[in-house]
Design an enzyme around this catalytic site. Structure first.
Site, PDB file in Angstrom:
ATOM      1  N   TYR A  55     -48.976  73.140 107.940  1.00 16.03           N
ATOM      2  CA  TYR A  55     -48.005  73.240 106.845  1.00 16.03           C
ATOM      3  C   TYR A  55     -48.694  73.770 105.578  1.00 16.03           C
ATOM      4  O   TYR A  55     -48.208  74.714 104.954  1.00 16.03           O
ATOM      5  CB  TYR A  55     -47.393  71.853 106.592  1.00 16.03           C
ATOM      6  N   ILE A  77     -33.349  71.008  98.643  1.00 15.32           N
ATOM      7  CA  ILE A  77     -33.594  71.888  97.493  1.00 15.32           C
ATOM      8  C   ILE A  77     -32.692  73.127  97.543  1.00 15.32           C
ATOM      9  O   ILE A  77     -32.177  73.567  96.510  1.00 15.32           O
ATOM     10  CB  ILE A  77     -35.095  72.283  97.458  1.00 15.32           C
TER      11      ILE A  77
HETATM   12  N1  LIG Z   1     -39.134  67.772 100.104  1.00 18.46           N
HETATM   13  C1  LIG Z   1     -40.391  67.912  99.755  1.00 18.46           C
HETATM   14  O1  LIG Z   1     -41.084  66.929  99.468  1.00 18.46           O
HETATM   15  C2  LIG Z   1     -40.990  69.285  99.646  1.00 18.46           C
HETATM   16  C3  LIG Z   1     -42.176  69.439  98.946  1.00 18.46           C
HETATM   17  C4  LIG Z   1     -42.732  70.704  98.838  1.00 18.46           C
HETATM   18  C5  LIG Z   1     -42.106  71.786  99.430  1.00 18.46           C
HETATM   19  N2  LIG Z   1     -40.955  71.612 100.137  1.00 18.46           N
HETATM   20  C6  LIG Z   1     -40.344  72.792 100.737  1.00 18.46           C
HETATM   21  O2  LIG Z   1     -39.032  72.906 100.247  1.00 18.46           O
HETATM   22  C7  LIG Z   1     -38.250  73.706 101.138  1.00 18.46           C
HETATM   23  C8  LIG Z   1     -36.920  73.043 101.337  1.00 18.46           C
HETATM   24  O3  LIG Z   1     -37.121  71.812 101.980  1.00 18.46           O
HETATM   25  P1  LIG Z   1     -36.301  70.499 101.625  1.00 18.46           P
HETATM   26  O4  LIG Z   1     -37.277  69.474 101.204  1.00 18.46           O
HETATM   27  O5  LIG Z   1     -35.140  70.814 100.758  1.00 18.46           O
HETATM   28  O6  LIG Z   1     -35.871  70.067 103.097  1.00 18.46           O
HETATM   29  P2  LIG Z   1     -34.503  70.049 103.873  1.00 18.46           P
HETATM   30  O7  LIG Z   1     -33.535  69.167 103.181  1.00 18.46           O
HETATM   31  O8  LIG Z   1     -34.885  69.761 105.261  1.00 18.46           O
HETATM   32  O9  LIG Z   1     -33.983  71.546 103.740  1.00 18.46           O
HETATM   33  C9  LIG Z   1     -34.541  72.605 104.453  1.00 18.46           C
HETATM   34  C10 LIG Z   1     -33.471  73.618 104.687  1.00 18.46           C
HETATM   35  O10 LIG Z   1     -34.016  74.720 105.415  1.00 18.46           O
HETATM   36  C11 LIG Z   1     -33.227  74.910 106.585  1.00 18.46           C
HETATM   37  N3  LIG Z   1     -34.033  75.482 107.635  1.00 18.46           N
HETATM   38  C12 LIG Z   1     -35.073  74.938 108.292  1.00 18.46           C
HETATM   39  N4  LIG Z   1     -35.533  75.787 109.209  1.00 18.46           N
HETATM   40  C13 LIG Z   1     -34.739  76.881 109.138  1.00 18.46           C
HETATM   41  C14 LIG Z   1     -34.710  78.103 109.841  1.00 18.46           C
HETATM   42  N5  LIG Z   1     -35.552  78.356 110.836  1.00 18.46           N
HETATM   43  N6  LIG Z   1     -33.774  79.010 109.482  1.00 18.46           N
HETATM   44  C15 LIG Z   1     -32.890  78.763 108.507  1.00 18.46           C
HETATM   45  N7  LIG Z   1     -32.860  77.623 107.819  1.00 18.46           N
HETATM   46  C16 LIG Z   1     -33.782  76.694 108.141  1.00 18.46           C
HETATM   47  C17 LIG Z   1     -32.703  73.547 106.923  1.00 18.46           C
HETATM   48  O11 LIG Z   1     -31.622  73.636 107.790  1.00 18.46           O
HETATM   49  P3  LIG Z   1     -31.511  72.585 108.998  1.00 18.46           P
HETATM   50  O12 LIG Z   1     -30.928  71.367 108.373  1.00 18.46           O
HETATM   51  O13 LIG Z   1     -30.586  73.252 109.941  1.00 18.46           O
HETATM   52  O14 LIG Z   1     -32.889  72.375 109.547  1.00 18.46           O
HETATM   53  C18 LIG Z   1     -32.333  73.058 105.525  1.00 18.46           C
HETATM   54  O15 LIG Z   1     -31.141  73.632 105.071  1.00 18.46           O
HETATM   55  C19 LIG Z   1     -39.104  73.875 102.389  1.00 18.46           C
HETATM   56  O16 LIG Z   1     -39.680  75.163 102.394  1.00 18.46           O
HETATM   57  C20 LIG Z   1     -40.171  72.802 102.239  1.00 18.46           C
HETATM   58  O17 LIG Z   1     -41.354  73.148 102.902  1.00 18.46           O
HETATM   59  C21 LIG Z   1     -40.374  70.378 100.246  1.00 18.46           C
END
Ligand SMILES: NC(=O)c1ccc[n+]([C@@H]2O[C@H](COP(=O)([O-])OP(=O)(O)OC[C@H]3O[C@@H](n4cnc5c(N)ncnc54)[C@H](OP(=O)(O)O)[C@@H]3O)[C@@H](O)[C@H]2O)c1
Length: 247
Positions: A148, A18
């Protein structure tokens, strides 16, 4: 499509999913975008692909957040859009959850998000937009993801307090809460692709619109909430989950 022209936008966790899609969207709308991530190589590769600026910073580390703020202040002055997106997932029943798992999720999703906002406040422009990336699980906690869900529910509470505290400066604070969205996040909890696909099939069955969300759609919502068109919106949580929360 240049209604965010010259706005300075910071996105935490921009190297995949995202955050990456939102960096692309905001850049297409004319913003100057800074993305962050823990892994230097991954964040620099993503920034190069997107034509944006990379800063290596771990959201779980308050000193990294302070360094990030100092760097953004030095290079860009002040911030118009702060998208606090970085987050990690983690599964386990309450009985199984270790202190390490609890701390790792809370330190990124809640403490890190909280101090990202806190430390950026002095360099937010009056009239800025802050968006937290929450989750529909904040509104429908289920078994196996208590930490979470709790992290995201608490984030929504912080969002509302911040909306009130920052309203005198016309800074708007909102959250976007996706349901299951196609990104890399599930693979990062250590499950193989077949298991992830199996979980996704079960999840899609629970979504009234019978599909997964797309990062690009979340990105458009973040862009909208941060635009002039949303100037009367603050303290709101936008659930984007195909109706899952109702089912
Ligand atoms: N995908 C879903 O179904 C979903 C649903 C609801 C909410 N969300 C939320 O959406 C947000 C984005 O997630 P996503 O689904 O896009 O997942 P993602 O592809 O794993 O992206 C998460 C991003 O955050 C970075 N990140 C993680 N821990 C970090 C830290 N300590 N410091 C700096 N950067 C960090 C990751 O980098 P690295 O690659 O280095 O870890 C990655 O760039 C999250 O807050 C998640 O909880 C996701």
């Amino acid at each position: 499509m240049d209604n965010l022209k010259d706005k300075v936008a910071v996105i935490t966790g921009g190297n995949s999913g995202i955050g990456y899609a939102t960096a692309k969207q905001l850049k297409e709308q004319g913003a100057q975008v800074i993305i962050t991530g823990r892994r230097k190589e991954a964040i620099e590769k993503a920034a190069q692909e997107l034509g944006v600026t990379a800063v290596t910073a771990d959201q779980a580390s308050v000193s990294d957040i302070e360094n990030l703020v100092a760097k953004v202040k030095e290079d860009f002055g002040a911030v118009d859009i702060l998208f606090i997106n970085a987050g990690i997932a983690g599964l386990g029943t309450i009985e199984q959850t270790s202190e390490e798992l609890y701390d790792s999720i809370m330190n990124v999703n809640l403490k890190g998000a909280y101090f990202t906002l806190s430390k950026f406040i002095p360099i937010l422009k009056d009239g800025a937009s802050v968006v937290f990336l929450s989750s529909n699980t904040a509104s429908m906690p289920g078994p196996g993801s208590s930490v979470y869900s709790a992290s995201k529910t608490a984030l929504n509470s912080v969002m509302k307090s911040a909306a009130l505290e920052l309203a005198p400066r016309k800074i708007r604070v909102n959250s976007v809460s996706p349901g299951p969205t196609e990104t890399e996040v599930m693979k990062k909890v250590g499950l193989d692709e077949a298991t992830v696909n199996g979980i996704m099939d079960v999840v899609v069955e629970k979504v009234p619109l019978k599909q997964m969300g797309k990062s690009e759609d979340v990105a458009k919502m973040v862009a909208y909430v941060s635009s002039e068109a949303a100037k009367f919106i603050t303290g709101s949580d936008f659930i984007m989950d195909g109706g899952m929360v109702l089912a």
